[in-house]
Design an enzyme around this catalytic site. Sequence first.
Site, mmCIF file in Angstrom:
data_model
loop_
_atom_site.group_PDB
_atom_site.id
_atom_site.type_symbol
_atom_site.label_atom_id
_atom_site.label_comp_id
_atom_site.label_asym_id
_atom_site.label_seq_id
_atom_site.Cartn_x
_atom_site.Cartn_y
_atom_site.Cartn_z
ATOM 1 N N SER A 3 28.067 38.125 50.055
ATOM 2 C CA SER A 3 28.814 37.874 48.822
ATOM 3 C C SER A 3 28.005 36.897 47.989
ATOM 4 O O SER A 3 27.741 35.775 48.427
ATOM 5 C CB SER A 3 30.179 37.240 49.127
ATOM 6 O OG SER A 3 30.689 36.630 47.958
ATOM 7 N N HIS A 28 27.430 42.231 48.143
ATOM 8 C CA HIS A 28 28.871 42.368 47.862
ATOM 9 C C HIS A 28 29.143 41.622 46.570
ATOM 10 O O HIS A 28 28.973 40.399 46.506
ATOM 11 C CB HIS A 28 29.647 41.742 49.032
ATOM 12 C CG HIS A 28 31.134 41.735 48.912
ATOM 13 N ND1 HIS A 28 31.942 42.769 49.343
ATOM 14 C CD2 HIS A 28 31.963 40.784 48.420
ATOM 15 C CE1 HIS A 28 33.212 42.434 49.129
ATOM 16 N NE2 HIS A 28 33.250 41.249 48.583
ATOM 17 N N ASP A 30 31.620 40.265 43.957
ATOM 18 C CA ASP A 30 33.033 39.908 43.735
ATOM 19 C C ASP A 30 33.282 39.829 42.233
ATOM 20 O O ASP A 30 33.010 38.824 41.595
ATOM 21 C CB ASP A 30 33.352 38.562 44.398
ATOM 22 C CG ASP A 30 33.392 38.695 45.916
ATOM 23 O OD1 ASP A 30 32.657 37.946 46.591
ATOM 24 O OD2 ASP A 30 34.125 39.557 46.405
ATOM 25 N N MET A 32 35.483 39.358 39.237
ATOM 26 C CA MET A 32 36.753 38.672 38.985
ATOM 27 C C MET A 32 36.983 38.563 37.482
ATOM 28 O O MET A 32 36.060 38.220 36.727
ATOM 29 C CB MET A 32 36.717 37.270 39.586
ATOM 30 C CG MET A 32 36.506 37.274 41.092
ATOM 31 S SD MET A 32 36.319 35.577 41.696
ATOM 32 C CE MET A 32 36.263 35.895 43.461
ATOM 33 N N HIS A 61 33.623 44.567 44.781
ATOM 34 C CA HIS A 61 34.995 44.223 45.172
ATOM 35 C C HIS A 61 35.703 43.823 43.896
ATOM 36 O O HIS A 61 35.497 42.732 43.377
ATOM 37 C CB HIS A 61 34.920 43.063 46.183
ATOM 38 C CG HIS A 61 36.254 42.525 46.574
ATOM 39 N ND1 HIS A 61 36.380 41.370 47.306
ATOM 40 C CD2 HIS A 61 37.525 42.969 46.361
ATOM 41 C CE1 HIS A 61 37.664 41.121 47.515
ATOM 42 N NE2 HIS A 61 38.373 42.084 46.948
ATOM 43 N N MET A 63 38.352 42.438 41.829
ATOM 44 C CA MET A 63 39.546 41.592 41.802
ATOM 45 C C MET A 63 39.957 41.465 40.334
ATOM 46 O O MET A 63 39.791 40.433 39.678
ATOM 47 C CB MET A 63 39.259 40.224 42.427
ATOM 48 C CG MET A 63 39.188 40.292 43.944
ATOM 49 S SD MET A 63 38.494 38.830 44.700
ATOM 50 C CE MET A 63 36.765 39.256 44.631
ATOM 51 N N MET A 132 40.801 41.166 53.987
ATOM 52 C CA MET A 132 40.474 39.806 53.539
ATOM 53 C C MET A 132 41.096 38.786 54.471
ATOM 54 O O MET A 132 42.292 38.853 54.789
ATOM 55 C CB MET A 132 40.976 39.608 52.110
ATOM 56 C CG MET A 132 40.250 40.495 51.126
ATOM 57 S SD MET A 132 40.338 39.844 49.472
ATOM 58 C CE MET A 132 39.309 38.399 49.633
ATOM 59 N N ASP A 170 36.280 40.217 55.103
ATOM 60 C CA ASP A 170 35.770 39.458 53.958
ATOM 61 C C ASP A 170 36.493 38.119 53.834
ATOM 62 O O ASP A 170 37.685 38.080 53.567
ATOM 63 C CB ASP A 170 36.018 40.291 52.685
ATOM 64 C CG ASP A 170 35.442 39.650 51.440
ATOM 65 O OD1 ASP A 170 35.767 40.128 50.338
ATOM 66 O OD2 ASP A 170 34.666 38.675 51.568
#
Length: 222
Positions: A3, A28, A30, A32, A61, A63, A132, A170
């Site tokens: 990540s 990975h 993230d 957001m 991922h 979010m 998660m 994760d």
Amino acid sequence: MASVLTADFSALGAQCRSLEDAGIDGIHWDVMDGRAVPALSFGPDIIAACRRHVALPFEAHLMTSDPDPLIDQVADAGCDTIMIHPDWIRNPRRTLQTIVDRGLTAGVALSPGTSVDAARWHIDIIGCILIMTVEPGFGGQSNIELINEKIRQVAVLISASDRHVELEVDGGIGPDTIAGAHLAGARKFVVGSALWRSQSFAVAKQKLDDAIGAAYPSTKPV
Ligand code: DX5
Ligand code: ZN
């Protein structure tokens, strides 16, 4: 998978290259949006800029409160897998099918409080379940070891389906938590701060591999 939420954002391309050189198996991202989770991180343009620096698999991922407009952009940026939080959006099945129709692996991300059922009813089209072990939104949190029980439940769900579905964990994964998740059935791990806390990515990776090995003293972990 690394990540990069904890990475040096001013040198992301070089950081991706260092991760690849250390034998890390993928990046990975993230993503957001500052609404679904408080932080605002990076988007498709940053992912695309790093794509040309490494040959590693990229997974996003998401979010975000509305992932649909991002699917094509993140796919075009070079991601192979896109994970969404099905309990955060109106029509998760349609979003997952859109990812599959783009030729990518569709993944379901389960927050700590989200039931396995949020993945169960999509097991026929997904290729990954991201469990998660921290609340979504931040790197560097402590692993919620209770979630190892959910990992066991998801491992049973996957083995009962006749499909290849990755079981990925994760959040708060480090040398002291990875073995418990592996013993519970996880075979893919997202690691953030434990990589950047270590003196080198290669040393961090070795410590994680050693921690898994130590959990199976007589046999080699699969
Ligand atoms: C949290 C992210 C995780 C996190 C992992 O919302 O989804 O990927 O960045 O970082 P660590 O390993 O530091 O918990
Ligand atoms: Zn993540």
